[in-house]
Scaffold this active site. Structure first.
Site, mmCIF file in Angstrom:
data_model
loop_
_atom_site.group_PDB
_atom_site.id
_atom_site.type_symbol
_atom_site.label_atom_id
_atom_site.label_comp_id
_atom_site.label_asym_id
_atom_site.label_seq_id
_atom_site.Cartn_x
_atom_site.Cartn_y
_atom_site.Cartn_z
ATOM 1 C CB THR B 434 -0.532 0.577 1.123
ATOM 2 O OG1 THR B 434 0.354 -0.560 2.693
ATOM 3 C CG2 THR B 434 -2.157 -0.842 1.530
ATOM 4 C CG HIS B 435 0.492 3.545 2.105
ATOM 5 N ND1 HIS B 435 0.627 3.284 3.407
ATOM 6 C CD2 HIS B 435 -0.925 3.778 2.234
ATOM 7 C CE1 HIS B 435 -0.310 3.270 4.475
ATOM 8 N NE2 HIS B 435 -1.339 3.749 3.127
ATOM 9 C CG LEU B 436 1.723 2.121 -4.039
ATOM 10 C CD1 LEU B 436 0.470 1.274 -5.412
ATOM 11 C CD2 LEU B 436 2.760 1.443 -3.797
#
Lengths: 212, 497
Positions: B434-436
């Protein structure tokens, strides 16, 4: 406003009025138009001046019984601006090609049933949802995973494919696969188990019972 | 009330429009830019590939199909293949996240400034903090109330407390949460103040227009200046939106670099330098009912390991996903599912050093990303501390789920052994990403960055990137507020230009 469908073609092998032996032809018979005179209408086009395709002259004629009936309907077409965009063509193969066949789906359902030890599941709605959803990786990966888990028992001490095993042997095979050192085998089981859980809790009765 | 002016499912013929600013993407970055500009009287069109979701109508696999890009099965390939989750819906990933709201870590900004002093000038901390405060006020960010936390979050607090590790209720953007545990499938009551419930209605009220179901394929660049965007509707109709003033890309760290490359804007490290927060989870069984699918989806976090690059969170999953995380097959699994209310899943987000790459593929972006050896060690430690915290909270069994180690752990000493004996092979861990960040990074050097410190593209005039693509590194915390904050600063620059 009236709208018609047409194709623009080069006028080879099409009845043409006298004098129109070059240029292009707007052919309304090739579009999905409702029955009516438009279905037999064609508009030849010629350029008004050489080397300039931005101003065109056209005339409408009808083709009845293979003969051309000219009409007094003349028109001009003028290009408003150059084409500034051609849609990005998605060269993706149709995802339908990745859909499991009936027998593969049966194998998948046998794996689902054995993973969950639930007996037969009604998976009709689940498969419909899967087929409508744009998840190409799942579709592309599911077939080799189903084949792997269906036929791996033949070469891993069970001597038969998964569908020919007893319920106890199926369970022993799946337990072994879950701890297999080979990444793809473990991932195949994880994926099938996840899909089995999705299918199981897609049943509103099962979901309501679990949540209560 | 619908937010959408035009639904691409019904756009069969060519559609054209003109505006001052066109924004690609309606997630936290795009919605923030649209809201900021519309409030200043600037005409804005937001173009979103996804549709407007009726989240109260879907759950389980149907929610995944309706709200997630590729049903949540987009994969990053590397030494461990990880799904990365993105919303494909009006409101973007804010519709399907856990509403976790963290402020921009000062230490991260200091690092960025140390690496490139021009960033310090462009992103002054005081302005950043002031912007964050305004955003948090509008989104009603506040700590999770114990009354809606539910047992899974309270157990995490109990475990961390027993171990003496710092923990706290998660601050979330919600108003009136009743703890239904449905954040990841879209709040059915609209209590989560995701973009479709906050910034996008604000923007529409100020005159912004939202086009949904419209996939942008490229930026129209004429004589070195971005003049608009073009693409195809869900029904197959081509469209072109002309922008008199600016084009702002806010399509995510995966889609934005692909869009740039498809538009011929491939200078600099566009698509390179992907960073992320890979996550690993552990399942445990408690003697009392946990009902993991109820209570705030992610309502409590352990922050005492942040210096090590780890943050623990309770994870509220749908029944189907929870069931898939419970160990066993066949009759053993059936026995466990009969008491599914006793199981909980907690996760550790890893601030990884790994870097990846994004390129446009024939049908989908091709994403590659690998963990470094240090990341795998950190992941292994994450599994250990998750298991220890569960056992300290009263779990009777913990399932590390890593080949080569005991499948069931019942005491903390055994769990501690995991950090010495657990696998250091990345593919032995079931992880998701997640969180790219970082695929169109900002910087002052044209050769090593894609946009300038003021978010302007280095090459194409009138083109801005506002999403997490511009972040030079990952943050170590959930980034939605940081994304909105930088997007707001980007919007200020667009308005001033």
């Amino acid at each position: 406003m009236t709208e018609w469908h047409y194709e623009v073609i080069e006028p080879h092998g099409v009845p043409m009025p006298r004098g129109f032996d070059r240029g292009l032809l707007i052919d309304y018979s090739r579009g999905p138009n409702a029955p009516g005179p438009i279905r037999i209408s064609k508009d030849p086009l010629v350029a008004l001046s050489p080397d300039n395709a931005d101003q065109l002259l056209g005339v409408t004629y009808l083709v009845v019984g293979g003969r051309c009936l000219e009409t007094p309907t003349y028109f001009t077409l003028e290009r408003e601006h150059p084409i500034d965009y051609v849609p990005y063509e998605d060269p993706a193969p149709s995802f339908d090609a990745l859909r499991l066949t009936a027998i593969e789906r049966r194998w998948a359902e046998q794996l689902f049933s054995a993973i969950l030890a639930t007996g037969e599941l009604d998976t009709t709605a689940f498969w419909r949802c899967m087929e409508e959803a744009p998840a190409p990786l799942v579709r592309a990966g599911l077939r080799p995973m189903v084949h792997t888990l269906t036929f791996l028992p033949v070469v891993s001490g069970f001597g038969r494919p998964f569908f020919a095993l007893s319920p106890e042997a199926r369970e022993r095979f799946l337990a072994a696969a879950s701890g297999d050192r080979r990444y793809f085998v473990r991932q195949a089981l994880v994926t099938l188990k996840t899909l089995a859980c999705f299918a199981y809790y897609d049943d509103p009765i099962v979901r309501a019972r679990a949540e209560s | 009330m619908t937010l959408v002016e035009l639904d691409g499912r019904y756009v069969h013929r060519r559609h054209e429009a003109e505006t001052d600013v066109v924004v690609v993407g309606s997630g936290p970055a795009g919605a923030t830019v649209a809201r900021h500009l519309a409030a200043r009287g600037i005409s804005v069109i937001v173009v979103e590939e996804g549709h407007e979701a009726k989240v109260s109508e879907v759950s389980g696999v149907r929610a995944m199909a309706a709200l997630y890009r590729d049903m949540g099965t987009s994969l990053a390939f590397g030494n461990v293949s990880m799904p990365y989750l993105q919303g494909r819906v009006v409101g973007g990933t804010s519709v399907i996240n856990g509403a976790i709201s963290w402020r921009f870590p000062r230490a991260v900004l200091d690092q960025w400034t140390s690496d490139d002093p021009a960033l310090g000038d462009a992103l002054p901390y005081d302005l950043l903090a002031e912007t964050e405060a305004r955003i948090e006020e509008r989104l009603h960010v506040r700590p999770t109330e114990p009354s809606v936390a539910g047992p899974k979050n309270l157990l995490l607090a109990r475990g961390a407390e027993a171990l003496g590790v710092a923990h706290r209720p998660i601050r979330r953007n919600e108003r009136g949460c009743v703890g239904e545990g449905r954040c990841l499938h879209g709040c059915p009551h609209g209590h989560k103040l995701s973009m479709d419930r906050s910034f996008l209605p604000d923007a529409v009220a100020d005159g912004a227009r939202i086009l949904a179901g419209m996939r942008v394929d490229r930026v129209l660049v004429e004589h070195g200046r971005a003049r608009g965007v073009a693409g195809v509707s869900a029904a197959g109709g081509p469209f072109a939106i002309r922008a008199r003033h600016a084009v702002v890309l806010a399509a995510s760290a995966i889609q934005t670099p692909c869009l740039l490359r498809r538009s011929g804007l491939d200078h600099g490290p566009v698509g390179d330098g992907l960073t992320a927060h890979p996550g690993v989870s552990v399942t445990g069984r408690f003697p009392e009912p946990v009902r993991n699918w109820r209570g705030a989806t992610q309502g409590h976090e352990v922050i005492g390991y942040r210096d090590e690059g780890l943050k623990l969170e309770a994870l509220g999953f749908d029944l189907s996903i929870l069931a898939s995380r419970i160990p066993g097959v066949g009759r053993e699994l059936a026995r466990r599912l009969a008491e599914i209310d006793r199981y909980a899943v907690w996760g550790a987000a890893v601030r990884a050093a790994g870097r990846g790459r994004v390129r446009p593929g024939p049908t989908r972006p091709i994403v590659t990303y690998s963990l470094t050896a240090a990341d795998v060690e950190k992941t292994r430690r994450g599994v250990r501390v998750l298991g220890e915290t569960m056992l300290a909270a009263g779990a009777v069994e913990v399932y590390p789920g890593v080949p080569g180690f005991a499948p069931i752990v019942r005491d903390r000493a055994d769990m501690a052994r995991f950090e010495r004996e657990g696998s250091l092979t990345a593919s032995d861990y079931a992880m998701s990403m997640t969180h790219l960040f970082g695929t169109a990074r900002m910087g002052s050097e044209r050769a090593s960055s894609v946009v300038r410190p003021d978010f302007r593209h280095h090459v194409a005039e009138g083109l801005y990137v506002a999403d997490s693509s511009v972040f030079p590194s990952n943050l170590g915390v959930n980034p939605q507020i940081a994304i909105m904050t930088l997007a707001d600063m980007c919007a200020s620059n667009v308005a001033r230009a």
